[in-house]
Design an enzyme around this catalytic site. Structure first.
Site, PDB file in Angstrom:
ATOM      1  N   SER A 160      38.054  36.631  89.458  1.00  0.00           N
ATOM      2  CA  SER A 160      36.932  36.783  88.524  1.00  0.00           C
ATOM      3  C   SER A 160      36.514  38.219  88.317  1.00  0.00           C
ATOM      4  CB  SER A 160      35.657  36.168  89.189  1.00  0.00           C
ATOM      5  OG  SER A 160      34.574  36.574  88.560  1.00  0.00           O
ATOM      6  N   TYR A 219      30.145  35.969  96.660  1.00  0.00           N
ATOM      7  CA  TYR A 219      30.974  35.400  95.465  1.00  0.00           C
ATOM      8  C   TYR A 219      32.067  36.633  95.237  1.00  0.00           C
ATOM      9  CZ  TYR A 219      32.904  33.802  90.998  1.00  0.00           C
ATOM     10  OH  TYR A 219      33.756  33.527  90.217  1.00  0.00           O
TER      11      TYR A 219
END
Length: 252
Positions: free
Chosen positions: A138, A151
């Protein structure tokens, strides 16, 4: 026949990737925790490709070991692994987050990926030149934002692990790619906000985000390059998204 193993295939990027490779007639192992969705996808793709649905939680090391050991011969000639299973939970500041959410993100995004990679590497190495691993990272692994804490850290781990894995696999012919999407509309935000669809929809309001099909095409492209070409990283963002300005706190 080429075989591909896709984790987290019950929705989003994983399901789109299965559909994209089914068009080319690959044998496909699809895994996920939601049995009904998994079998529905297998039924959908059955006319295009051989599909093996495996109900699997990648957090469970013993279950991953059993799944890999039990792969039927027709799916055993593995050419590609797509480590897609992953999630974000919550976006509250670190000082007020739920520690259970942190555990789940680490167990899924990092440990689950490690289990699948290590256990399937011998099959990929046996295939040799042209085999490949695609990890779903990501932009959060590069660019922090409030609430991204663990995350983002798991995706930074994924980026560095992918690069390190390339070093270990030198000479085997196995390639490694880290795909790093930005704003993408799938079930990602629904999961992040505990099923609150209205809150999830607000993330994408007024935007044209990336789609699961966009990511699936990137995965397909990376894995279908000539055998001598390794795509280290693909970072892609929606045109409507850019890098954040630095945040500055000012005394009132």
């Amino acid at each position: 026949m080429s075989s591909i193993f896709i984790t987290g295939a019950t929705s989003g990027f994983g399901a789109a990737t299965a559909r994209r490779f089914a068009k080319d007639g690959w044998s496909i192992v699809i895994t996920g925790r939601r049995e009904d969705r998994l079998h529905a996808l297998a039924e959908e793709l059955s006319g295009q490709a051989k599909v093996l649905p495996l109900v699997l939680d990648v957090q469970d090391r013993a279950a991953v070991e059993a799944a890999v050991a039990g792969l039927p011969e027709e799916f055993n000639q593995l050419r590609a692994l797509v480590n897609n299973a992953g999630l974000a939970l919550g976006n509250t500041p670190a000082q007020s987050c739920d520690l259970d959410d942190w555990d789940t993100m680490v167990d899924t995004n990092i440990k689950g990926m490690l289990y699948c990679t290590r256990l399937l590497l011998p099959r990929l190495i046996a295939h040799g030149a042209g085999a490949g691993i695609v990890n779903l990272g990501s932009v959060a692994g590069d660019y922090p934002y409030p609430g991204s804490h663990v995350y983002g850290a798991t995706k930074a781990f994924l980026k560095q692990f992918s690069l390190s894995l390339r070093s270990d696999l030198l000479g085997t012919g196995v390639r490694v790619t880290n795909i790093e999407p930005g704003l993408s509309e799938s079930e990602f935000s629904v999961v992040r906000f505990g099923g609150d669809k209205a809150k999830a929809d607000a993330v994408y309001a007024g935007t044209e985000p990336l789609t699961p099909d966009d990511i699936a095409e990137s995965i397909h492209w990376a894995l279908n390059q000539p055998k001598h070409v390794n795509i280290n990283r693909i970072q892609l963002m929606a045109t409507c998204q850019a890098f954040s300005n630095f945040n500055i706190h000012r005394n009132s």
